[in-house]
Motif scaffolding. Structure first.
Motif, mmCIF file in Angstrom:
data_model
loop_
_atom_site.group_PDB
_atom_site.id
_atom_site.type_symbol
_atom_site.label_atom_id
_atom_site.label_comp_id
_atom_site.label_asym_id
_atom_site.label_seq_id
_atom_site.Cartn_x
_atom_site.Cartn_y
_atom_site.Cartn_z
ATOM 1 N N LEU A 228 0.844 -1.196 0.000
ATOM 2 C CA LEU A 228 0.000 0.000 0.000
ATOM 3 C C LEU A 228 0.883 1.251 0.000
ATOM 4 C CD1 LEU A 228 -2.625 -1.208 2.624
ATOM 5 C CD2 LEU A 228 -2.967 -0.941 0.161
ATOM 6 N N PRO A 229 0.307 2.426 -0.275
ATOM 7 C CA PRO A 229 1.123 3.652 -0.291
ATOM 8 C C PRO A 229 1.928 3.873 0.997
ATOM 9 C CG PRO A 229 -0.997 4.081 -1.305
ATOM 10 C CD PRO A 229 -1.064 2.685 -0.737
ATOM 11 N N ASP A 230 1.352 3.586 2.164
ATOM 12 C CA ASP A 230 2.100 3.741 3.416
ATOM 13 C C ASP A 230 3.291 2.786 3.475
ATOM 14 O OD1 ASP A 230 0.415 5.749 4.254
ATOM 15 O OD2 ASP A 230 -0.656 4.522 5.733
ATOM 16 N N GLY A 231 3.133 1.612 2.902
ATOM 17 C CA GLY A 231 4.242 0.660 2.849
ATOM 18 C C GLY A 231 5.367 1.149 1.958
ATOM 19 N N ARG A 232 4.997 1.729 0.829
ATOM 20 C CA ARG A 232 5.998 2.298 -0.082
ATOM 21 C C ARG A 232 6.729 3.453 0.608
ATOM 22 N NH1 ARG A 232 7.373 2.567 -5.463
ATOM 23 N NH2 ARG A 232 5.791 1.109 -6.139
ATOM 24 N N GLU A 233 5.966 4.303 1.324
ATOM 25 C CA GLU A 233 6.588 5.423 2.046
ATOM 26 C C GLU A 233 7.547 4.911 3.126
ATOM 27 O OE1 GLU A 233 3.766 8.307 3.507
ATOM 28 O OE2 GLU A 233 2.712 8.334 1.577
ATOM 29 N N GLU A 234 7.142 3.888 3.857
ATOM 30 C CA GLU A 234 8.005 3.314 4.889
ATOM 31 C C GLU A 234 9.292 2.777 4.273
ATOM 32 O OE1 GLU A 234 10.102 1.612 7.874
ATOM 33 O OE2 GLU A 234 8.564 3.139 8.039
ATOM 34 N N LEU A 235 9.176 2.087 3.152
ATOM 35 C CA LEU A 235 10.363 1.534 2.494
ATOM 36 C C LEU A 235 11.267 2.650 1.977
ATOM 37 C CD1 LEU A 235 11.775 -1.103 1.796
ATOM 38 C CD2 LEU A 235 10.554 -1.084 -0.394
ATOM 39 N N ALA A 236 10.673 3.681 1.408
ATOM 40 C CA ALA A 236 11.469 4.814 0.912
ATOM 41 C C ALA A 236 12.194 5.508 2.064
ATOM 42 C CB ALA A 236 10.577 5.801 0.157
ATOM 43 N N ALA A 237 11.525 5.663 3.195
ATOM 44 C CA ALA A 237 12.167 6.284 4.363
ATOM 45 C C ALA A 237 13.300 5.394 4.870
ATOM 46 C CB ALA A 237 11.138 6.526 5.468
ATOM 47 N N TRP A 238 13.089 4.089 4.893
ATOM 48 C CA TRP A 238 14.116 3.152 5.349
ATOM 49 C C TRP A 238 15.338 3.190 4.427
ATOM 50 C CZ3 TRP A 238 16.093 -1.313 3.083
ATOM 51 C CH2 TRP A 238 16.951 -2.047 3.907
ATOM 52 N N VAL A 239 15.113 3.292 3.129
ATOM 53 C CA VAL A 239 16.217 3.345 2.160
ATOM 54 C C VAL A 239 17.122 4.536 2.469
ATOM 55 C CG1 VAL A 239 16.743 3.842 -0.274
ATOM 56 C CG2 VAL A 239 15.075 2.076 0.306
ATOM 57 N N SER A 240 16.543 5.628 2.937
ATOM 58 C CA SER A 240 17.311 6.849 3.196
ATOM 59 C C SER A 240 17.992 6.861 4.566
ATOM 60 C CB SER A 240 16.401 8.069 3.074
ATOM 61 O OG SER A 240 15.903 8.158 1.756
ATOM 62 N N ARG A 241 17.679 5.892 5.416
ATOM 63 C CA ARG A 241 18.297 5.848 6.749
ATOM 64 C C ARG A 241 19.744 5.389 6.651
ATOM 65 N NH1 ARG A 241 13.456 2.612 9.028
ATOM 66 N NH2 ARG A 241 11.905 4.250 9.042
ATOM 67 N N SER A 242 20.458 5.613 7.737
ATOM 68 C CA SER A 242 21.865 5.245 7.802
ATOM 69 C C SER A 242 22.066 4.108 8.809
ATOM 70 C CB SER A 242 22.677 6.472 8.243
ATOM 71 O OG SER A 242 24.015 6.136 8.409
ATOM 72 N N ASP A 243 22.884 3.140 8.447
ATOM 73 C CA ASP A 243 23.285 2.050 9.333
ATOM 74 C C ASP A 243 24.787 1.899 9.230
ATOM 75 O OD1 ASP A 243 20.729 1.090 10.246
ATOM 76 O OD2 ASP A 243 20.421 0.164 8.288
ATOM 77 N N ASP A 244 25.423 1.588 10.343
ATOM 78 C CA ASP A 244 26.850 1.290 10.302
ATOM 79 C C ASP A 244 27.070 -0.094 9.719
ATOM 80 O OD1 ASP A 244 27.585 3.704 11.453
ATOM 81 O OD2 ASP A 244 27.474 2.908 13.495
ATOM 82 N N PRO A 245 28.197 -0.295 9.024
ATOM 83 C CA PRO A 245 28.509 -1.646 8.548
ATOM 84 C C PRO A 245 28.612 -2.592 9.737
ATOM 85 C CG PRO A 245 30.013 -0.033 7.605
ATOM 86 C CD PRO A 245 29.222 0.677 8.657
ATOM 87 N N ARG A 246 28.217 -3.820 9.519
ATOM 88 C CA ARG A 246 28.291 -4.815 10.584
ATOM 89 C C ARG A 246 29.670 -5.460 10.588
ATOM 90 N NH1 ARG A 246 22.927 -7.132 12.366
ATOM 91 N NH2 ARG A 246 21.466 -5.604 11.579
ATOM 92 N N PRO A 247 30.235 -5.621 11.773
ATOM 93 C CA PRO A 247 31.539 -6.276 11.839
ATOM 94 C C PRO A 247 31.412 -7.767 11.542
ATOM 95 C CG PRO A 247 30.721 -5.815 14.047
ATOM 96 C CD PRO A 247 29.743 -5.205 13.079
ATOM 97 N N LEU A 248 32.497 -8.333 11.049
ATOM 98 C CA LEU A 248 32.536 -9.766 10.789
ATOM 99 C C LEU A 248 32.398 -10.505 12.112
ATOM 100 C CD1 LEU A 248 33.043 -12.214 8.933
ATOM 101 C CD2 LEU A 248 35.480 -11.908 9.382
ATOM 102 N N ARG A 249 31.507 -11.451 12.143
ATOM 103 C CA ARG A 249 31.301 -12.274 13.332
ATOM 104 C C ARG A 249 31.146 -13.693 12.830
ATOM 105 N NH1 ARG A 249 26.875 -11.119 18.049
ATOM 106 N NH2 ARG A 249 27.243 -13.082 19.095
ATOM 107 N N ASP A 250 32.275 -14.359 12.639
ATOM 108 C CA ASP A 250 32.285 -15.667 12.014
ATOM 109 C C ASP A 250 32.926 -16.691 12.944
ATOM 110 O OD1 ASP A 250 32.724 -17.930 10.464
ATOM 111 O OD2 ASP A 250 33.237 -16.784 8.685
ATOM 112 N N PRO A 251 32.183 -17.718 13.351
ATOM 113 C CA PRO A 251 32.735 -18.725 14.255
ATOM 114 C C PRO A 251 33.982 -19.417 13.703
ATOM 115 C CG PRO A 251 30.361 -19.006 14.053
ATOM 116 C CD PRO A 251 30.775 -17.966 13.048
ATOM 117 N N LEU A 252 34.059 -19.601 12.380
ATOM 118 C CA LEU A 252 35.235 -20.262 11.812
ATOM 119 C C LEU A 252 36.479 -19.404 12.017
ATOM 120 C CD1 LEU A 252 36.511 -22.638 10.340
ATOM 121 C CD2 LEU A 252 35.962 -21.485 8.182
ATOM 122 N N ALA A 253 36.371 -18.097 11.837
ATOM 123 C CA ALA A 253 37.522 -17.219 12.064
ATOM 124 C C ALA A 253 37.969 -17.312 13.518
ATOM 125 C CB ALA A 253 37.172 -15.778 11.693
#
Length: 188
Positions: A71-96
């Motif tokens: 729905l239009p509100d869903g599209r708006e929510e997705l568009a707002a999320w696309v514009s947000r900022s997140d820090d890169p996630r650090p590697l967290r690998d049990p094998l390493a």
């Protein structure tokens, strides 16, 4: 990324039933954002309750699955999320971490796990290359902007799997050498 945004993206690409979404997650979206079938169905209910998606209206038919659209509100929510900022996630690998520990206690049987990971990453690399050949023909100049972005996401997956296969090949050689040296010294 969150599961609701992955579902909104998938539904904007193509309205789908819950079953179709789970299959698409198994074949594409799930390569970079995994979710169980239960999580997908639960999230569909939440998105519908929040007024971000709806079941496509139509006469109920026996055996017909409920298909959802954004729905239009869903599209708006997705568009707002696309514009947000997140820090890169650090590697967290049990094998390493296992390899780091092996440096302290000896390699033991970690080589088998390294080779298993290598096989998994090599298979994923092959799958991504098949997808690229199938979904993105050589003439990239004709791709739409949307297809270009989708191709870039796939390219990132290819490059990550290429990195893992190359790195794990090196790790396997070192672990094998250390294992052989430990056996010769009686330290294994």
């Amino acid at each position: 990324m969150s599961l609701p945004h992955a579902i909104l993206t998938a539904l904007l690409e193509k309205p789908s039933s819950g079953l179709e979404l789970t299959r698409r997650f198994d074949k594409s979206i799930g390569f970079f954002w995994a979710a169980t079938h239960q999580q997908i169905y639960r999230e569909l209910g939440k998105l519908e309750d929040a007024g971000l998606i709806r079941a496509i209206p139509g006469p109920p038919a026996q055996g017909r699955r409920k298909e959802y659209e954004v729905l239009p509100d869903g599209r708006e929510e997705l568009a707002a999320w696309v514009s947000r900022s997140d820090d890169p996630r650090p590697l967290r690998d049990p094998l390493a971490l296992r390899l780091r520990a092996a440096a302290m206690v000896g390699v033991g049987d970690v080589g088998a796990e390294v080779r298993r990971h290598l096989a998994v990453h090599a298979a994923q690399l092959d799958a991504y290359r098949i997808m690229e050949t199938r979904d993105f023909p050589d003439d990239q100049a004709r791709q739409t902007a949307e297809a270009t972005l989708q191709h870039l996401v796939l390219t990132a997956g290819i490059e990550m799997e290429r990195f893992w296969t190359e790195w794990l090949t090196k790790v396997d050689a070192v672990v094998s050498e250390l294992g052989d040296a430990g056996e010769a010294d009686g330290k294994q």
